[in-house]
Design an enzyme around this catalytic site. Structure first.
Site, PDB file in Angstrom:
ATOM      1  N   CYS A 148       0.877  -1.136   0.074  1.00 59.01           N
ATOM      2  CA  CYS A 148       0.093  -0.159  -0.133  1.00 59.01           C
ATOM      3  C   CYS A 148       1.032   1.308   0.299  1.00 59.01           C
ATOM      4  O   CYS A 148       1.479   1.597  -1.033  1.00 59.01           O
ATOM      5  CB  CYS A 148      -1.083   0.061   1.209  1.00 59.01           C
ATOM      6  SG  CYS A 148      -2.294   1.136   0.814  1.00 59.01           S
ATOM      7  N   HIS A 200      -3.821  -5.341   0.667  1.00 62.45           N
ATOM      8  CA  HIS A 200      -3.347  -5.669   2.114  1.00 62.45           C
ATOM      9  C   HIS A 200      -3.362  -7.187   2.624  1.00 62.45           C
ATOM     10  O   HIS A 200      -4.486  -7.641   3.125  1.00 62.45           O
ATOM     11  CB  HIS A 200      -4.269  -4.874   3.354  1.00 62.45           C
ATOM     12  CG  HIS A 200      -3.663  -3.572   3.135  1.00 62.45           C
ATOM     13  ND1 HIS A 200      -2.804  -2.951   4.068  1.00 62.45           N
ATOM     14  CD2 HIS A 200      -4.400  -2.368   2.776  1.00 62.45           C
ATOM     15  CE1 HIS A 200      -2.855  -1.637   3.931  1.00 62.45           C
ATOM     16  NE2 HIS A 200      -3.509  -1.231   2.974  1.00 62.45           N
TER      17      HIS A 200
END
Ligand SMILES: *[C@@H]1O[C@H](CO)[C@@H](O)[C@H](O)[C@H]1NC(C)=O
Ligand SMILES: *[C@@H]1O[C@H](CO)[C@@H](O)[C@H](O)[C@H]1NC(C)=O
Length: 345
Positions: free
Chosen positions: A159, A272
């Site tokens: 991310c 994630h």
């Protein structure tokens, strides 16, 4: 005595007879004992690891992020930083331990800790400037240097971590674009199956690859990213990374969701993997067996890359720096994102 009272006694007697039959007894070897076939080494004591080039005690450095992960509700200090425990558990679940690389510690401490690890993880977050970005840059350069010196030293950036690495590799702090992908589960699309060979996806069952491209098995939570077009048109980025997957945002606009470096053991995800197994604050996080398996493959791949590292740090030094010297704090009520955080202040 009528039969209803006799029954428990009979049952007890039967149990005692059975226990006697299966209890180990030197007088009656083999009676009631299941013998499994054994062959070769299995009969001997296991003393040494089979392959000295593989290191089965890998340690991963995780860079802490400014703040407490709970908008100041746990700790307000200006020098406070945190690591969400889900990242720690993610690497622990694959057989590694963690040393926190506290982003605002003195540089000598950072370098000392880097000398004790076999790979590095960059977490998600929001900070794109200041000392935090400088520390990420320094650690990234360290990863390149270690590999250039011939020692496999993996980096897994997620991310924000991927976004910062894109900025560093392109040498362009404005390379990112905006996307609508906050709090969203998504698919992964594979532009070229031939690129998957030698990547993390090589360990995926073809059936799971197919499910990834049709079901929303991965968790996204970002406002920035990079489109496949912009990555391909940037010479520095396109010669550094191959695009393994892309994903659509809320408006069907595609961003790059997984990349792997051509020449380095560096993998980045915009999504994630740690959340599917360890985070529960957002109801949309996929927790299915398939989603969990996807995450486990990523953790196992990363840690197996770290087992290739030739670094063999002193056990005492490692112990002094392990994250076990700290206790995680329950943040499930204070934080919108994390069940537990490690706080450094
Ligand atoms: C942090 O500061 C905010 C705003 O002043 C305050 O509401 C909050 O209680 C503080 N949190 C802690 C843990 O001290
Ligand atoms: C570890 O190194 C070996 C030998 O170079 C290589 O074949 C293997 O792919 C590496 N493992 C990972 C997960 O990168």
């Amino acid at each position: 005595m009528d039969s209803p009272h006799l029954l428990p006694l009979l049952l007890l007697a039967a149990v005692l007879v059975l226990l006697a039959a299966v209890a180990p007894s030197s007088a009656t070897p083999g009676v009631g004992v299941i013998r499994l076939p054994s062959a070769g080494r299995g009969d001997r004591a296991c003393t040494s690891p089979p392959d000295p080039t593989i290191y089965d005690r890998p340690v991963i450095g995780i860079v802490s992020h400014p703040g407490d992960g709970a908008s100041g509700r746990i700790s307000n200090g200006t020098s406070t930083s945190y690591i969400a425990a889900s990242y720690v558990k993610f690497v622990e679940a694959a057989g590694a331990r963690v040393i926190p690389l506290v982003y605002n510690e003195p540089e000598e401490r950072l370098l000392e800790k880097l000398s004790l690890v076999n790979g590095v993880l960059f977490t998600g977050g929001s900070e794109k400037q200041g000392l935090y970005f400088e520390t990420i840059k320094e650690v990234f350069q360290y990863v390149l240097d270690r590999n250039d010196a011939g020692d496999p030293f993996p980096l897994f950036a997620q991310c924000l971590g991927f976004e910062l690495v894109s900025m560093i590799v392109s040498k362009d702090n404005n390379i990112l674009e905006t996307f609508d992908a906050l709090n969203q589960a998504s698919t992964l699309q594979f532009p070229s199956y031939s690129l998957l060979k030698g990547s993390v996806f090589q360990r995926f069952d073809p059936e799971l690859i197919k499910k990834l491209s049709t079901s929303c098995l991965v968790m996204q939570n970002h406002r920035y990213g990079i489109s496949p077009k912009r990555l391909r048109e940037n010479d520095a980025l396109s010669s550094f990374f191959k695009i393994l997957t892309t994903s659509p945002d809320e408006n069907g606009k595609f961003y790059v969701s997984t990349v792997q470096a051509y020449k380095y053991p560096i993998t980045c995800t915009q999504w994630h993997p740690e959340k599917a197994i360890f985070e529960w604050r957002k109801p949309i996080i996929p927790h299915s067996e398939d989603a969990v398996q996807v995450s486990q493959h990523f953790a196992n791949y990363f840690v197996s890359q770290a087992r290739n590292s030739s670094n063999r740090p002193l056990a005492d030094k490692v112990l002094d720096n392990l994250i076990y010297n700290y206790s995680p704090t329950f943040s499930g009520k204070a934080s919108k994102s994390f069940e537990e955080v490690y706080i450094f202040s």
